[in-house]
Design a protein around this motif. Structure first.
Motif, mmCIF file in Angstrom:
data_model
loop_
_atom_site.group_PDB
_atom_site.id
_atom_site.type_symbol
_atom_site.label_atom_id
_atom_site.label_comp_id
_atom_site.label_asym_id
_atom_site.label_seq_id
_atom_site.Cartn_x
_atom_site.Cartn_y
_atom_site.Cartn_z
ATOM 1 N N GLY A 132 0.801 -1.226 0.000
ATOM 2 C CA GLY A 132 0.000 0.000 0.000
ATOM 3 C C GLY A 132 0.829 1.268 0.000
ATOM 4 O O GLY A 132 0.353 2.327 0.416
ATOM 5 N N LEU A 133 2.076 1.170 -0.495
ATOM 6 C CA LEU A 133 2.974 2.313 -0.496
ATOM 7 C C LEU A 133 3.985 2.125 -1.620
ATOM 8 O O LEU A 133 4.629 1.075 -1.707
ATOM 9 C CB LEU A 133 3.694 2.410 0.848
ATOM 10 N N VAL A 134 4.109 3.142 -2.490
ATOM 11 C CA VAL A 134 5.040 3.027 -3.603
ATOM 12 C C VAL A 134 5.626 4.402 -3.925
ATOM 13 O O VAL A 134 4.909 5.418 -3.881
ATOM 14 C CB VAL A 134 4.353 2.425 -4.852
ATOM 15 N N ALA A 135 6.914 4.459 -4.203
ATOM 16 C CA ALA A 135 7.565 5.688 -4.650
ATOM 17 C C ALA A 135 7.557 5.707 -6.172
ATOM 18 O O ALA A 135 8.159 4.843 -6.816
ATOM 19 C CB ALA A 135 8.989 5.760 -4.122
ATOM 20 N N THR A 136 6.876 6.691 -6.748
ATOM 21 C CA THR A 136 6.803 6.782 -8.211
ATOM 22 C C THR A 136 7.948 7.615 -8.770
ATOM 23 O O THR A 136 8.222 7.562 -9.962
ATOM 24 C CB THR A 136 5.462 7.378 -8.646
ATOM 25 N N SER A 137 8.581 8.415 -7.920
ATOM 26 C CA SER A 137 9.786 9.164 -8.293
ATOM 27 C C SER A 137 10.514 9.513 -6.997
ATOM 28 O O SER A 137 10.080 9.129 -5.907
ATOM 29 C CB SER A 137 9.425 10.432 -9.084
ATOM 30 N N SER A 138 11.600 10.261 -7.109
ATOM 31 C CA SER A 138 12.419 10.531 -5.916
ATOM 32 C C SER A 138 11.708 11.391 -4.889
ATOM 33 O O SER A 138 12.053 11.359 -3.704
ATOM 34 C CB SER A 138 13.730 11.197 -6.328
ATOM 35 N N ASP A 139 10.715 12.167 -5.305
ATOM 36 C CA ASP A 139 10.047 13.067 -4.373
ATOM 37 C C ASP A 139 8.525 12.971 -4.428
ATOM 38 O O ASP A 139 7.811 13.895 -4.063
ATOM 39 C CB ASP A 139 10.476 14.515 -4.626
ATOM 40 N N PHE A 140 8.032 11.821 -4.937
ATOM 41 C CA PHE A 140 6.582 11.626 -5.033
ATOM 42 C C PHE A 140 6.266 10.196 -4.611
ATOM 43 O O PHE A 140 6.777 9.241 -5.204
ATOM 44 C CB PHE A 140 6.104 11.860 -6.470
ATOM 45 N N GLU A 141 5.458 10.046 -3.560
ATOM 46 C CA GLU A 141 5.049 8.727 -3.101
ATOM 47 C C GLU A 141 3.528 8.629 -3.099
ATOM 48 O O GLU A 141 2.828 9.628 -2.870
ATOM 49 C CB GLU A 141 5.599 8.426 -1.707
ATOM 50 N N VAL A 142 3.050 7.428 -3.344
ATOM 51 C CA VAL A 142 1.617 7.162 -3.384
ATOM 52 C C VAL A 142 1.309 6.102 -2.337
ATOM 53 O O VAL A 142 2.051 5.118 -2.202
ATOM 54 C CB VAL A 142 1.176 6.690 -4.782
ATOM 55 N N ALA A 143 0.231 6.312 -1.586
ATOM 56 C CA ALA A 143 -0.068 5.405 -0.482
ATOM 57 C C ALA A 143 -1.563 5.280 -0.289
ATOM 58 O O ALA A 143 -2.341 6.121 -0.748
ATOM 59 C CB ALA A 143 0.564 5.920 0.811
ATOM 60 N N THR A 144 -1.962 4.229 0.397
ATOM 61 C CA THR A 144 -3.329 4.130 0.893
ATOM 62 C C THR A 144 -3.421 4.916 2.197
ATOM 63 O O THR A 144 -2.407 5.305 2.793
ATOM 64 C CB THR A 144 -3.715 2.671 1.151
#
Length: 348
Positions: A132-144
């Motif tokens: 439920g957590l992923v870094a799509t770039s060095s300064d952008f993360e996506v989470a539940t």
């Protein structure tokens, strides 16, 4: 010290008592604490902003207690300048995304960012991300919603807050970028509270040094980076000698000394006010700088540690965001106000 958080309304449903049951209160309170300490809310779609507000105000998915906690948080963040609409594009609404692309990230101005998605949308966009957590770039993360408190931007900012000191040899520009600029960027009122605030200004003046000391340097930084219309209040003592520097009693001389070293016209600041008491012992000893109403920095060693481009002594600080901590800072300012200081505008 602040990370932008893009919040989708569906993510709040996921961590509600109705959906998450007995674990919901702990999860929600952890997320709310992260947002209070290091977060600012941002939306890329007015429609999602409205949907979030509707859910918190009158939605069926949250209990009355949950609505109150989230409503209190939004009010508090808004008072601190920590709620905004980045753009107004339904194409970037988090709840309607069918794929993740660089254009989604670019729609959100500012970095770093944590985007909080509903479990349904997160699973569709990142089917291989099991936690439920992923870094799509060095300064952008996506989470539940449940995993957002564990996003690395929050961890990095907490580590900086826990550091509480910069060692000798640190460039003050680095301290500005890491510690001060993220707070200044969201605050239209900045208060510098230090009874020795003007001492180095007059020491430099007496020695003929043209190098900006800490007050001149910080005011110029704020005039370049603060929101337009920001007012800076400087609380300090006048009419005393300190470390070989004589600070004159008339506040007008302080204003004149600053004007000699500052631009003739301000760019982003609406004004600079000097709140002065006569005599070093008339002013409280404890020192701080506050940014708006939701965060401040205790300065045990004083702001003058930033008087040189490279600090020669440890610069210590304490990051304050809890209401009791902030009230303690305000109490000092109230104590000076009750002593009836002279208030002098640097830019009349």
């Amino acid at each position: 010290m602040i990370v932008d958080v893009a919040l989708s309304p569906g993510s709040l449903d996921d961590i509600s008592e109705r959906v998450a049951g007995e674990y919901s209160r702990g999860v929600q309170r952890l997320l709310i604490e992260r947002l209070r300490s290091h977060g600012a809310l941002v939306w890329a779609s007015r429609r999602e902003l409205t949907a979030t507000l509707d859910l918190i105000r009158a939605g069926d998915g949250l209990t009355e207690g949950e609505k109150k906690e989230w409503s209190d948080l939004l009010i508090w963040l808004k008072q601190g300048g920590r709620v905004r609409l980045s753009v107004d594009s339904d194409d970037c609404a988090l709840e309607s995304l069918t794929r993740w692309s660089p254009s989604v990230e670019s729609s959100f101005a500012g970095r770093p960012i944590v985007a909080i998605l509903s479990q349904r949308i997160f699973g569709r966009l990142f089917p291989d991300a099991q936690e439920g957590l992923v870094a799509t770039s060095s300064d952008f993360e996506v989470a539940t919603g449940a995993m957002a408190p564990f996003a690395s931007p929050f961890a990095r900012l907490q580590a900086l807050a826990d550091l509480e000191a910069y060692p000798p040899g640190t460039q003050r520009e680095d301290i500005w970028q890491q510690l001060l600029a993220p707070l200044a960027a969201r605050s239209k009122q900045v208060t510098i509270f230090d009874r020795y605030a003007f001492a180095e200004l007059f020491r430099r003046r007496q020695s003929g040094s043209s190098e900006p000391e800490h007050l001149e340097w910080l005011l110029k930084k704020l005039d370049s980076h603060a929101p337009r219309g920001t007012v800076v209040k400087v609380f300090g003592s006048v009419g005393y000698g300190h470390g070989g520097s004589a600070v004159p009693q008339p506040p007008g001389q302080i204003a004149a000394a600053l004007l000699q070293r500052m631009p003739t016209r301000l760019t982003r600041l609406a004004g600079v006010e000097l709140h002065t008491l006569t005599g070093i012992h008339a002013h409280p000893h404890d020192r701080h700088i506050s940014f708006g109403s939701t965060f401040g920095l205790e300065l045990p060693s004083g702001l003058d540690r930033l008087a040189k481009t490279q600090i020669s002594h440890t610069f210590s600080f304490g990051y304050k965001w809890r209401e009791g901590q902030l009230q303690a800072l305000r109490d000092r300012e109230i104590a000076v106000a009750l002593a009836r200081p002279r208030v002098t505008s640097v830019y009349a």
